[in-house]
Design a protein around this motif. Structure first.
Motif, short mmCIF file in Angstrom:
data_model
loop_
_atom_site.label_atom_id
_atom_site.label_comp_id
_atom_site.label_asym_id
_atom_site.label_seq_id
_atom_site.Cartn_x
_atom_site.Cartn_y
_atom_site.Cartn_z
N ALA A 50 0.86 -1.19 0.00
CA ALA A 50 0.00 0.00 0.00
C ALA A 50 0.89 1.24 0.00
CB ALA A 50 -0.91 0.00 1.22
N GLY A 51 0.57 2.20 -0.86
CA GLY A 51 1.48 3.32 -1.08
C GLY A 51 2.59 2.93 -2.04
N GLY A 52 2.31 1.96 -2.90
CA GLY A 52 3.33 1.42 -3.79
C GLY A 52 3.84 2.37 -4.84
N ALA A 53 3.10 3.44 -5.15
CA ALA A 53 3.55 4.41 -6.16
C ALA A 53 4.33 5.56 -5.54
CB ALA A 53 2.36 4.95 -6.95
N GLY A 85 11.83 -12.30 -6.35
CA GLY A 85 11.03 -13.38 -6.91
C GLY A 85 9.59 -13.42 -6.50
N HIS A 86 9.09 -12.38 -5.79
CA HIS A 86 7.72 -12.40 -5.30
C HIS A 86 6.74 -11.83 -6.33
CE1 HIS A 86 9.58 -13.49 -1.60
NE2 HIS A 86 10.14 -12.31 -1.42
N GLU A 87 5.47 -12.12 -6.10
CA GLU A 87 4.39 -11.48 -6.83
C GLU A 87 4.00 -10.23 -6.06
OE1 GLU A 87 -0.28 -12.37 -8.08
OE2 GLU A 87 1.01 -14.00 -7.37
N VAL A 88 3.89 -9.10 -6.73
CA VAL A 88 3.68 -7.82 -6.05
C VAL A 88 2.41 -7.14 -6.56
CG1 VAL A 88 4.64 -5.53 -5.58
CG2 VAL A 88 6.16 -7.52 -5.68
N ILE A 89 1.59 -6.71 -5.60
CA ILE A 89 0.41 -5.90 -5.90
C ILE A 89 0.62 -4.54 -5.26
CG2 ILE A 89 -2.09 -5.66 -5.66
CD1 ILE A 89 -2.17 -8.73 -5.23
N ALA A 90 0.77 -3.51 -6.06
CA ALA A 90 0.93 -2.15 -5.55
C ALA A 90 -0.44 -1.49 -5.52
CB ALA A 90 1.88 -1.35 -6.43
N LEU A 91 -0.76 -0.89 -4.39
CA LEU A 91 -2.04 -0.21 -4.21
C LEU A 91 -1.74 1.24 -3.85
CD1 LEU A 91 -5.08 -1.62 -2.30
CD2 LEU A 91 -4.27 0.67 -1.78
N ASP A 92 -2.38 2.19 -4.53
CA ASP A 92 -2.09 3.60 -4.26
C ASP A 92 -3.26 4.46 -4.72
OD1 ASP A 92 -0.72 6.31 -4.35
OD2 ASP A 92 0.99 5.06 -3.81
N GLN A 108 -2.64 10.18 -4.58
CA GLN A 108 -2.74 11.53 -4.01
C GLN A 108 -1.38 12.20 -4.03
OE1 GLN A 108 -3.72 11.72 0.15
NE2 GLN A 108 -4.21 13.90 0.09
N THR A 109 -0.35 11.47 -3.64
CA THR A 109 1.02 11.98 -3.71
C THR A 109 1.94 11.01 -4.45
OG1 THR A 109 1.52 11.04 -1.52
CG2 THR A 109 0.80 13.34 -1.60
N GLY A 110 1.52 9.77 -4.61
CA GLY A 110 2.32 8.82 -5.37
C GLY A 110 2.26 9.13 -6.86
N LEU A 111 3.21 8.61 -7.60
CA LEU A 111 3.32 8.87 -9.03
C LEU A 111 3.42 7.56 -9.80
CD1 LEU A 111 6.03 11.69 -8.94
CD2 LEU A 111 3.56 12.01 -9.21
N MET A 112 2.62 7.40 -10.83
CA MET A 112 2.74 6.21 -11.67
C MET A 112 4.12 6.13 -12.32
SD MET A 112 0.20 4.26 -11.34
CE MET A 112 0.59 3.13 -12.67
N ALA A 113 4.77 7.28 -12.47
CA ALA A 113 6.12 7.26 -13.04
C ALA A 113 7.07 6.42 -12.19
CB ALA A 113 6.66 8.69 -13.14
N ARG A 137 4.83 -10.45 -12.87
CA ARG A 137 4.45 -10.68 -11.47
C ARG A 137 4.04 -9.40 -10.76
NH1 ARG A 137 8.81 -11.76 -9.15
NH2 ARG A 137 10.30 -12.28 -10.81
N PHE A 138 3.69 -8.38 -11.53
CA PHE A 138 3.32 -7.09 -10.94
C PHE A 138 1.92 -6.69 -11.36
CE2 PHE A 138 3.00 -2.44 -10.97
CZ PHE A 138 3.36 -2.16 -9.66
N ARG A 139 1.18 -6.09 -10.41
CA ARG A 139 -0.17 -5.59 -10.66
C ARG A 139 -0.36 -4.30 -9.88
NH1 ARG A 139 -5.45 -8.53 -8.03
NH2 ARG A 139 -7.04 -7.02 -8.66
N PHE A 140 -1.11 -3.36 -10.46
CA PHE A 140 -1.40 -2.09 -9.79
C PHE A 140 -2.90 -1.96 -9.56
CE2 PHE A 140 -2.70 2.39 -9.96
CZ PHE A 140 -2.02 2.86 -8.83
N ILE A 141 -3.28 -1.49 -8.35
CA ILE A 141 -4.67 -1.19 -8.01
C ILE A 141 -4.75 0.26 -7.57
CG2 ILE A 141 -6.61 -1.71 -6.50
CD1 ILE A 141 -5.53 -4.53 -6.19
N HIS A 142 -5.60 1.04 -8.24
CA HIS A 142 -5.83 2.43 -7.87
C HIS A 142 -6.90 2.46 -6.79
CE1 HIS A 142 -7.03 6.78 -9.19
NE2 HIS A 142 -6.35 6.76 -8.06
#
Length: 344
Positions: free
Chosen positions: A28-31, A46-53, A56-61, A71-76
């Motif tokens: 959480a706060g992955g961006a 080697g893990h599977e990562v789900i970034a949640l953000d 508000q201040t995080g950046l997709m960049a 192995r990566f996924r993003f949730i807004h």
């Protein structure tokens, strides 16, 4: 979020070889600045990562180099709201909160709710699937400290009514929730108290000391020191910090106490300004402005607990960390703009 049912904690890969090496990890706060670096580290492990953000201040960049990773996924999503159809995960890192005064004071009520309601929502998610939980707390829980250096046993000197309270007291409340859930046997919750961290991908407009000085020096503008400049901070390079966070999450036995992570090399603000000016070959002059309300005079971690529990200590000297940080800001375009992403 998750219901009130209990779930048995999942077995973690702690080096024994019995549990799967790959885990599904929610950041959480992955961006954010730290979150992007942490996601990259976890993928390299080697893990599977789900970034949640909430962005508000995080950046997709910050996540751009990771978006095509299998192995990566993003949730807004804003953690203040319940996450319906929450993914089942093995670990939850909660880094979701604005972390610099201009950012967290811009919407102080939301900052407080992020720390309290948001942390509660994520703890319930972890409880529902038996996930291990790590809360990113802060040295700000010590306030303007009367103990130096600060040990985890120090209870702090914090104003509950000042302009920084939404963050300081919010983080203190988040720690309370974590340790209550731990004592209730509902979540294997761990707490890390993060001291000043810097490195590539900091926002140019976040108002932090290092980013301010670098951007001002590169732009040929005066370097702004708030107060006399004799106040101190201890700066930890981002790779050292996230390495420590990952180590605390992987620790087989929960320490049941917060753990300081930071660099015990204390430097004055004036010294940092001179160092940045020298390393950027800047002719910028230094100007002084009034010290903000409740701004800490000294900040330095005692990392004895991290050394004993994790075998952790910072490895990157300030000068060695400033070089890639300066180079990244210099390559990100005009310092007034938000920085672009760098490869992990």
């Amino acid at each position: 979020m998750a219901s009130q049912r209990r779930a048995a904690p999942r077995r973690q890969d702690d080096g024994g070889g019995a549990a799967p090496a790959r885990r599904r990890v929610l950041v959480a706060g992955g961006a954010g600045f730290l979150g992007g670096h942490l996601c990259a580290l976890l993928l390299r492990q080697g893990h599977e990562v789900i970034a949640l953000d909430s962005l508000q201040t995080g950046l997709m960049a910050n996540l751009a180099p990771l978006l095509e990773h299998p192995r990566f996924r993003f949730i807004h999503h804003d953690i203040c709201d319940r996450l319906h159809d929450a993914p089942s995960v093995d670990q939850v890192f909660n880094l979701a909160c604005p972390a610099s005064p201009p950012q967290y004071q811009a919407d102080p009520v939301h900052t407080m709710l992020t720390n309290v309601l948001g942390t509660h929502n994520l703890l319930e998610l972890a409880a529902g699937c038996g996930a291990r939980f790590l809360q990113a707390s802060t040295s700000e829980v010590y306030g303007d400290p009367e103990q130096h250096p600060q040990t985890e046993a120090y209870r702090g000197h914090v104003s509950p009514t000042g302009p920084r309270a939404c963050y300081d007291e919010g983080k203190r409340a988040a720690e309370t929730l974590c340790f209550d859930m731990l004592r209730l046997g509902r979540v294997d919750a761990r707490v890390v108290r993060i001291f000043n961290t810097y490195g590539p991908r900091m926002r140019a407009d976040d108002g932090r000391i290092v980013s301010n000085f670098i951007c001002q020096a590169l732009a040929g503008e005066p370097l702004t020191i708030y107060g006399s400049g004799t106040q101190t901070r201890s700066f930890c390079f981002v790779s050292d910090l996230i390495r420590g966070m990952a180590a605390l999450m992987a620790l087989p036995d929960n320490p049941r106490e917060p753990v300081n992570l930071g660099n015990p090399g204390e430097r004055s603000i004036a010294e940092i300004a001179e160092l940045v000016r020298s390393m950027t070959n800047s002719a910028s002059r230094i100007v002084h402005r009034p010290l903000p309300v409740d701004d800490p005079r000294r900040r330095c971690p005692d990392i004895g607990r991290a050394r004993a529990l994790l075998g952790w200590q910072p490895e990157v000297a300030l000068e060695d960390g400033l070089r890639p940080t300066i180079a990244w800001f210099a390559g990100a375009g005009a310092p007034k703009r938000l920085p672009a992403a760098a490869a992990p």
